[in-house]
Write a protein that holds these residues in place. Sequence first.
Motif, PDB file in Angstrom:
ATOM      1  N   THR A   1       0.842  -1.182   0.000  1.00 12.27           N
ATOM      2  CA  THR A   1       0.000   0.000   0.000  1.00 12.27           C
ATOM      3  C   THR A   1       0.876   1.230   0.000  1.00 12.27           C
ATOM      4  OG1 THR A   1      -1.531  -1.225   1.376  1.00 12.27           O
ATOM      5  CG2 THR A   1      -1.954   1.088   1.165  1.00 12.27           C
ATOM      6  N   ALA A   2       0.348   2.326  -0.532  1.00 14.22           N
ATOM      7  CA  ALA A   2       1.098   3.566  -0.600  1.00 14.22           C
ATOM      8  C   ALA A   2       0.556   4.564   0.404  1.00 14.22           C
ATOM      9  CB  ALA A   2       1.039   4.113  -2.018  1.00 14.22           C
ATOM     10  N   PRO A   3       1.132   5.770   0.498  1.00 14.37           N
ATOM     11  CA  PRO A   3       0.678   6.768   1.456  1.00 14.37           C
ATOM     12  C   PRO A   3      -0.824   7.012   1.382  1.00 14.37           C
ATOM     13  CG  PRO A   3       2.711   7.482   0.427  1.00 14.37           C
ATOM     14  CD  PRO A   3       2.298   6.212  -0.258  1.00 14.37           C
ATOM     15  N   THR A   4      -1.416   7.355   2.532  1.00 14.04           N
ATOM     16  CA  THR A   4      -2.871   7.446   2.605  1.00 14.04           C
ATOM     17  C   THR A   4      -3.375   8.855   2.867  1.00 14.04           C
ATOM     18  OG1 THR A   4      -2.755   6.868   4.947  1.00 14.04           O
ATOM     19  CG2 THR A   4      -3.137   5.084   3.388  1.00 14.04           C
ATOM     20  N   HIS A   5      -2.516   9.866   2.861  1.00 12.14           N
ATOM     21  CA  HIS A   5      -3.019  11.230   3.032  1.00 12.14           C
ATOM     22  C   HIS A   5      -3.817  11.627   1.797  1.00 12.14           C
ATOM     23  CE1 HIS A   5       1.058  11.151   1.398  1.00 12.14           C
ATOM     24  NE2 HIS A   5       0.652  12.094   0.588  1.00 12.14           N
ATOM     25  N   GLN A   6      -4.798  12.489   1.977  1.00 11.05           N
ATOM     26  CA  GLN A   6      -5.610  12.893   0.832  1.00 11.05           C
ATOM     27  C   GLN A   6      -6.220  14.267   1.052  1.00 11.05           C
ATOM     28  OE1 GLN A   6      -8.436   9.502   1.355  1.00 11.05           O
ATOM     29  NE2 GLN A   6      -9.947  11.071   1.019  1.00 11.05           N
ATOM     30  N   LEU A   7      -6.790  14.835  -0.009  1.00  7.62           N
ATOM     31  CA  LEU A   7      -7.371  16.170   0.008  1.00  7.62           C
ATOM     32  C   LEU A   7      -8.861  16.103   0.311  1.00  7.62           C
ATOM     33  CD1 LEU A   7      -5.499  17.565  -3.110  1.00  7.62           C
ATOM     34  CD2 LEU A   7      -4.980  17.998  -0.718  1.00  7.62           C
TER      35      LEU A   7
ATOM     36  N   ALA B   1     -12.288  14.274   5.436  1.00  4.30           N
ATOM     37  CA  ALA B   1     -11.772  13.001   4.921  1.00  4.30           C
ATOM     38  C   ALA B   1     -12.889  11.967   4.827  1.00  4.30           C
ATOM     39  CB  ALA B   1     -10.658  12.488   5.822  1.00  4.30           C
ATOM     40  N   LEU B   2     -12.907  11.221   3.734  1.00  6.75           N
ATOM     41  CA  LEU B   2     -13.865  10.132   3.585  1.00  6.75           C
ATOM     42  C   LEU B   2     -13.589   9.050   4.619  1.00  6.75           C
ATOM     43  CD1 LEU B   2     -13.975   9.664  -0.286  1.00  6.75           C
ATOM     44  CD2 LEU B   2     -15.830  10.471   1.159  1.00  6.75           C
ATOM     45  N   ARG B   3     -14.651   8.497   5.166  1.00  6.62           N
ATOM     46  CA  ARG B   3     -14.521   7.420   6.156  1.00  6.62           C
ATOM     47  C   ARG B   3     -14.643   6.077   5.455  1.00  6.62           C
ATOM     48  NH1 ARG B   3     -12.812   9.413  10.967  1.00  6.62           N
ATOM     49  NH2 ARG B   3     -13.868   7.731  12.079  1.00  6.62           N
ATOM     50  N   ARG B   4     -13.967   5.086   5.989  1.00  7.45           N
ATOM     51  CA  ARG B   4     -14.019   3.753   5.371  1.00  7.45           C
ATOM     52  C   ARG B   4     -15.409   3.155   5.493  1.00  7.45           C
ATOM     53  NH1 ARG B   4      -8.374   1.060   7.544  1.00  7.45           N
ATOM     54  NH2 ARG B   4      -7.053   2.819   6.996  1.00  7.45           N
TER      55      ARG B   4
ATOM     56  N   SER C   1      -4.017   9.086   9.569  1.00  2.88           N
ATOM     57  CA  SER C   1      -4.786   8.566   8.427  1.00  2.88           C
ATOM     58  C   SER C   1      -5.494   7.250   8.709  1.00  2.88           C
ATOM     59  CB  SER C   1      -3.842   8.367   7.234  1.00  2.88           C
ATOM     60  OG  SER C   1      -2.844   7.407   7.528  1.00  2.88           O
ATOM     61  N   ARG C   2      -5.490   6.795   9.953  1.00 11.81           N
ATOM     62  CA  ARG C   2      -5.952   5.436  10.260  1.00 11.81           C
ATOM     63  C   ARG C   2      -7.398   5.178   9.839  1.00 11.81           C
ATOM     64  NH1 ARG C   2      -4.656   6.553  16.344  1.00 11.81           N
ATOM     65  NH2 ARG C   2      -4.024   4.358  16.264  1.00 11.81           N
ATOM     66  N   SER C   3      -8.244   6.188   9.835  1.00 10.74           N
ATOM     67  CA  SER C   3      -9.655   5.965   9.498  1.00 10.74           C
ATOM     68  C   SER C   3     -10.031   6.489   8.118  1.00 10.74           C
ATOM     69  CB  SER C   3     -10.555   6.626  10.548  1.00 10.74           C
ATOM     70  OG  SER C   3     -10.338   8.026  10.576  1.00 10.74           O
ATOM     71  N   THR C   4      -9.052   6.990   7.359  1.00 13.48           N
ATOM     72  CA  THR C   4      -9.345   7.599   6.059  1.00 13.48           C
ATOM     73  C   THR C   4      -9.535   6.535   4.979  1.00 13.48           C
ATOM     74  OG1 THR C   4      -8.018   9.512   6.673  1.00 13.48           O
ATOM     75  CG2 THR C   4      -8.500   9.234   4.340  1.00 13.48           C
ATOM     76  N   TYR C   5     -10.499   6.796   4.118  1.00 14.24           N
ATOM     77  CA  TYR C   5     -10.781   5.925   2.974  1.00 14.24           C
ATOM     78  C   TYR C   5      -9.963   6.427   1.790  1.00 14.24           C
ATOM     79  CZ  TYR C   5     -13.742   3.464  -0.488  1.00 14.24           C
ATOM     80  OH  TYR C   5     -14.219   2.667  -1.486  1.00 14.24           O
TER      81      TYR C   5
END
Length: 456
Positions: free
Chosen positions: A2-8, A160-163, A347-351
């Motif tokens: 998996t790659a980095p999970t930060h997002q806009l 941030a979108l939630r999973r 980022s643990r909860s970010t989709y």
Amino acid sequence: MTAPTHQLPADRTPEPAGHLPAPRDRAPEPANPGPTAPPSPAADPTRWPDIVTRPRASRVTSRLRTALAERIVRRALARLPLRARLAGAEDIGLGGPLMDIRDPDAFFARIGASGLIGFGESYMAGEWDAPDLVAVLTVLADNPAGLVPAPLQRLRPLWALRRPAAQLNTPEGSRDNISHHYDLSNELFALFLDETLSYSSAVFRSLPATQALLPAAQHRKIDRLLDAAGVGEGTRLLEIGTGWGELAVRAAARGARVVSVTLSAEQRELARTRIREAGFQDRVDIRLCDYRQVTGDYDAIVSVEMIEAVGEEFWPVYFRTLDRLLAPGGRVALQAITMPDDRLRASRSTYTWIHKYIFPGGLLPSTEAIERVTTGHTRLRTVRRTGYGAHYAETLRLWRERFTERSAEVDALGFDAVFRRMWTFYLAYSEAGFRSGYLDVQQLLLTREPNHRETP
């Protein structure tokens, strides 16, 4: 992987990915445009709804988000060592690898709608490209903190979108999540993996590596894990995550008796065939079951890049299961992809794009998180840890190059141009994570602290 999970910022509810492979008897496309060519205008909207359909620009909120995304992205690109070219006319950046943004309006609209999910979808749609995709993504992975202004970083929980709840790694959810990736097609994986069918980081003698060295490097990785776990004649070995059976074969060749568990029906079928062909069917038992369902006592437990699919909510259950199954004096050898602890916390909860298209329910641990869980929930302790991040970057490069070279055969299996761009982006995105040092892969040896029943 998996790659980095930060997002806009994003403002829409996650939708299921539409990238299931076409039926295997589907005729291949008449021409092979190459893995980085833009998808055909006739891309299937039922398979790729969020690629074929651009975000709506009619809503006021959508226009505002697009404008904000453009401002943020332009500001970030201007400070990075790359050259972003917009519609062939305007260059942004300090100079470096070229990022060719062919359709800026669609590019900014997608990022405004769904952050880094939109960034990846824009690549899948052919709205931007790069002659050296890994180089561009490595620049971005090198600068995760600077991509979004600090005030917006602090507001992450709001945008941030939630999973999706459906991706929670319950026993039922885990089966669906694993099947989504690993049951795509054994033939697909065989096209870009080496003859060992090992889908995890190799360990090379030296870098850079070549395709010819990959099988030996995969065996070196396996042997280091088996050596760490003390696997030899008569060892009762549990493998969590079968893959396609290479580790089980090498353990059986040492004289071990192996129980290996997987949730992928496709992997189990091929692994059983390979084990039978190697003559070890009497030493290896491959079971289609969840790790939580395993019973018995084992002298050694080995698991290669499976913890990434467990999910943070179930890390305590996972390590308690290892503790429960390990016989007195036994050893646990894990290979795990890790990320920095501060990025995990953020980022643990970010989709993310990876969750939507590649690994539903996945989350990379940090070494600190592993220590917190094992110390707080088990008697297992990490006694040795070795990192091989640069080796994973090379492994991914070799996979990506082979996938590109065999794109016509990918077509023949019924995977379309959007899938090929998605898979290319996934491999390049992951490689960039390791090249930047944002990600690492580590082999960990865990043993149990002695109690009154065990001799130190």
